[in-house]
Design a protein around this motif. Structure first.
Motif, PDB file in Angstrom:
ATOM      1  N   ALA A 120       0.798  -1.219   0.000  1.00 15.85           N
ATOM      2  CA  ALA A 120       0.000   0.000   0.000  1.00 15.85           C
ATOM      3  C   ALA A 120       0.834   1.274   0.000  1.00 15.85           C
ATOM      4  O   ALA A 120       0.323   2.329  -0.351  1.00 15.85           O
ATOM      5  N   PHE A 121       2.086   1.205   0.402  1.00 15.31           N
ATOM      6  CA  PHE A 121       2.813   2.436   0.642  1.00 15.31           C
ATOM      7  C   PHE A 121       4.183   2.468   0.000  1.00 15.31           C
ATOM      8  O   PHE A 121       5.171   2.798   0.631  1.00 15.31           O
ATOM      9  N   GLU A 122       4.257   2.131  -1.242  1.00 20.36           N
ATOM     10  CA  GLU A 122       5.518   2.233  -1.962  1.00 20.36           C
ATOM     11  C   GLU A 122       5.761   3.635  -2.500  1.00 20.36           C
ATOM     12  O   GLU A 122       6.899   4.034  -2.690  1.00 20.36           O
ATOM     13  N   THR A 123       4.708   4.410  -2.737  1.00 21.11           N
ATOM     14  CA  THR A 123       4.881   5.728  -3.345  1.00 21.11           C
ATOM     15  C   THR A 123       4.409   6.871  -2.457  1.00 21.11           C
ATOM     16  O   THR A 123       4.452   8.032  -2.881  1.00 21.11           O
ATOM     17  N   ILE A 124       3.962   6.566  -1.256  1.00 25.65           N
ATOM     18  CA  ILE A 124       3.628   7.622  -0.296  1.00 25.65           C
ATOM     19  C   ILE A 124       4.247   7.267   1.052  1.00 25.65           C
ATOM     20  O   ILE A 124       4.505   6.106   1.347  1.00 25.65           O
ATOM     21  N   GLY A 125       4.479   8.298   1.850  1.00 24.72           N
ATOM     22  CA  GLY A 125       4.891   8.103   3.225  1.00 24.72           C
ATOM     23  C   GLY A 125       3.739   8.467   4.134  1.00 24.72           C
ATOM     24  O   GLY A 125       2.901   9.316   3.792  1.00 24.72           O
ATOM     25  N   LEU A 126       3.673   7.845   5.291  1.00 24.78           N
ATOM     26  CA  LEU A 126       2.591   8.109   6.239  1.00 24.78           C
ATOM     27  C   LEU A 126       3.166   8.146   7.638  1.00 24.78           C
ATOM     28  O   LEU A 126       3.706   7.151   8.126  1.00 24.78           O
ATOM     29  N   ASP A 127       3.088   9.312   8.286  1.00 24.80           N
ATOM     30  CA  ASP A 127       3.595   9.504   9.645  1.00 24.80           C
ATOM     31  C   ASP A 127       2.510  10.148  10.488  1.00 24.80           C
ATOM     32  O   ASP A 127       1.464  10.571   9.985  1.00 24.80           O
ATOM     33  N   PRO A 166      10.412  11.218  -5.257  1.00 29.20           N
ATOM     34  CA  PRO A 166      11.229  12.403  -5.525  1.00 29.20           C
ATOM     35  C   PRO A 166      12.097  12.284  -6.765  1.00 29.20           C
ATOM     36  O   PRO A 166      12.468  13.312  -7.356  1.00 29.20           O
ATOM     37  N   ASP A 167      12.423  11.065  -7.187  1.00 26.82           N
ATOM     38  CA  ASP A 167      13.247  10.891  -8.377  1.00 26.82           C
ATOM     39  C   ASP A 167      12.541  11.341  -9.641  1.00 26.82           C
ATOM     40  O   ASP A 167      13.187  11.649 -10.652  1.00 26.82           O
ATOM     41  N   VAL A 168      11.199  11.384  -9.609  1.00 24.53           N
ATOM     42  CA  VAL A 168      10.420  11.888 -10.752  1.00 24.53           C
ATOM     43  C   VAL A 168       9.553  13.064 -10.307  1.00 24.53           C
ATOM     44  O   VAL A 168       8.463  13.280 -10.816  1.00 24.53           O
ATOM     45  N   MET A 169      10.070  13.824  -9.325  1.00 24.10           N
ATOM     46  CA  MET A 169       9.396  15.026  -8.826  1.00 24.10           C
ATOM     47  C   MET A 169       7.980  14.730  -8.340  1.00 24.10           C
ATOM     48  O   MET A 169       7.054  15.514  -8.538  1.00 24.10           O
ATOM     49  N   ASP A 171      12.901  18.817  -1.657  1.00 23.01           N
ATOM     50  CA  ASP A 171      12.793  20.275  -1.655  1.00 23.01           C
ATOM     51  C   ASP A 171      12.328  20.853  -2.984  1.00 23.01           C
ATOM     52  O   ASP A 171      11.971  22.025  -3.058  1.00 23.01           O
ATOM     53  N   ARG A 172      12.324  20.044  -4.038  1.00 24.38           N
ATOM     54  CA  ARG A 172      12.068  20.593  -5.368  1.00 24.38           C
ATOM     55  C   ARG A 172      10.592  20.637  -5.735  1.00 24.38           C
ATOM     56  O   ARG A 172      10.136  21.592  -6.367  1.00 24.38           O
ATOM     57  N   SER A 173       9.852  19.605  -5.349  1.00 29.21           N
ATOM     58  CA  SER A 173       8.530  19.461  -5.933  1.00 29.21           C
ATOM     59  C   SER A 173       7.508  18.938  -4.947  1.00 29.21           C
ATOM     60  O   SER A 173       7.768  17.982  -4.208  1.00 29.21           O
ATOM     61  N   PHE A 174       6.340  19.563  -4.943  1.00 26.76           N
ATOM     62  CA  PHE A 174       5.149  18.988  -4.301  1.00 26.76           C
ATOM     63  C   PHE A 174       4.676  17.838  -5.176  1.00 26.76           C
ATOM     64  O   PHE A 174       4.594  16.702  -4.745  1.00 26.76           O
ATOM     65  N   SER A 175       4.379  18.144  -6.430  1.00 26.20           N
ATOM     66  CA  SER A 175       4.112  17.106  -7.434  1.00 26.20           C
ATOM     67  C   SER A 175       4.155  17.732  -8.813  1.00 26.20           C
ATOM     68  O   SER A 175       3.548  18.780  -9.051  1.00 26.20           O
ATOM     69  N   ALA A 176       4.860  17.057  -9.715  1.00 23.18           N
ATOM     70  CA  ALA A 176       4.939  17.507 -11.105  1.00 23.18           C
ATOM     71  C   ALA A 176       3.734  17.065 -11.918  1.00 23.18           C
ATOM     72  O   ALA A 176       3.718  17.214 -13.131  1.00 23.18           O
ATOM     73  N   GLY A 177       2.731  16.507 -11.256  1.00 24.66           N
ATOM     74  CA  GLY A 177       1.497  16.142 -11.941  1.00 24.66           C
ATOM     75  C   GLY A 177       1.523  14.732 -12.495  1.00 24.66           C
ATOM     76  O   GLY A 177       2.221  13.851 -11.994  1.00 24.66           O
ATOM     77  N   MET A 178       0.762  14.521 -13.531  1.00 23.39           N
ATOM     78  CA  MET A 178       0.598  13.192 -14.099  1.00 23.39           C
ATOM     79  C   MET A 178       1.920  12.616 -14.582  1.00 23.39           C
ATOM     80  O   MET A 178       2.736  13.314 -15.176  1.00 23.39           O
ATOM     81  N   ASP A 179       2.116  11.343 -14.326  1.00 21.28           N
ATOM     82  CA  ASP A 179       3.292  10.630 -14.824  1.00 21.28           C
ATOM     83  C   ASP A 179       3.111  10.432 -16.332  1.00 21.28           C
ATOM     84  O   ASP A 179       2.356   9.567 -16.779  1.00 21.28           O
ATOM     85  N   LEU A 180       3.820  11.246 -17.113  1.00 22.94           N
ATOM     86  CA  LEU A 180       3.596  11.246 -18.559  1.00 22.94           C
ATOM     87  C   LEU A 180       4.098   9.963 -19.226  1.00 22.94           C
ATOM     88  O   LEU A 180       3.558   9.547 -20.255  1.00 22.94           O
TER      89      LEU A 180
END
Length: 276
Positions: A17-24, A37-40, A74-83
């Protein structure tokens, strides 16, 4: 800070369930982090599924009173859709199936009935802005920026951007942002009402969590009901919205917390909320 393993998920569910999000957890506030973060922090179908599952679990967790959504790095909240993923889907999925395939897997944010605050830590593009628009309100780092670049790629915002942006900032400003595809910095985002707060990058998460914690400290049923009244009432004529408010207020009179609040005030003590 309380980490993922202490949330109410089965052990075999956590890995998938949590490979692409963190939950704390910080106290009664859950912190969801977009974690590619590797793809913003681009949003792929897996991330959308994980967000939906995490938010569904947080809705059921009585210890969580509010949540904050932010991005890793530090660079990105989200770059949007994975093109890259979109290109594969667009080539392999029949057009007749594309709408059902994409939109049946919503992020789950619209159904989240507790306060949800966006902490936009960097670049937000397209779907990243749409995620922030789904939240109840937004903090932005002073270095954050916002853009809808879809028209440059022959697309339009397709996950609520054309509708929620115009309702947030007005039709003319929505047309400006979406049709020009220009970048809006944090100061302009604040000025046009796209975000509610702009703070130094180093203070972003702490400030967002502090406000979320302030909301989470109040009677849980009252907080959820007030949120529902505001959201549902926004789509109604004033007279109908007032009737909705009266019905929901009357419902709250039947709860234990509605008796505890005035009693605690008269006894000059902190109320003990039971969430019922």
């Amino acid at each position: 800070m309380r980490h993922l393993s202490s949330f109410p998920f089965a052990k075999d569910d956590m890995t998938s369930a949590f490979e692409t999000i963190g939950l704390d957890r910080q106290g009664s506030v859950a912190i969801l982090t977009l974690n590619r973060p590797d793809v913003m922090n681009a949003i792929n179908m897996q991330m959308r599924t994980e967000l939906r599952r995490a938010l569904a679990a947080l809705r059921r967790d009585a210890e969580v009173g509010a949540a904050v959504l932010t991005g890793a790095g530090d660079r990105s909240f989200s770059a949007g859709m994975d093109l890259r993923e979109f290109d594969r889907m667009n080539g392999g999925t029949p057009i007749a199936e594309m709408k059902r395939y994409r939109w049946e897997r919503g992020e789950g944010i619209a159904a989240f009935d507790k306060p949800l605050i966006a902490a936009v830590n960097g670049l937000a593009v397209g779907g990243g802005v749409e995620l922030a628009l789904l939240c109840d309100l937004s903090f932005a780092a002073d270095t954050a920026s916002f853009a809808f670049g879809e028209v440059k790629r022959g697309l339009i915002p397709g996950n609520g951007g054309t509708q929620r942006l115009s309702r947030r900032v007005g039709q003319a400003r929505a047309l400006d942002m979406i049709l020009s595809a220009r970048t809006v910095d944090a100061a302009e985002a604040l000025a046009i009402g796209l975000v509610e707060y702009v703070v130094p990058r180093t203070e972003l998460l702490a400030r967002a969590v502090a406000l979320a914690a302030q909301m989470a400290a109040h009677a849980p049923v009252a907080v959820r009901t007030a949120k529902a009244a505001i959201q549902r009432g926004a789509a109604l004529p004033l007279a109908d919205g007032l009737l909705l408010e009266q019905d929901l207020a009357t419902f709250l009179y039947t709860t234990e917390d509605a008796k505890e609040g005035p009693r605690a005030f008269l006894e000059k003590r902190t109320p003990v909320w039971r969430g019922r």
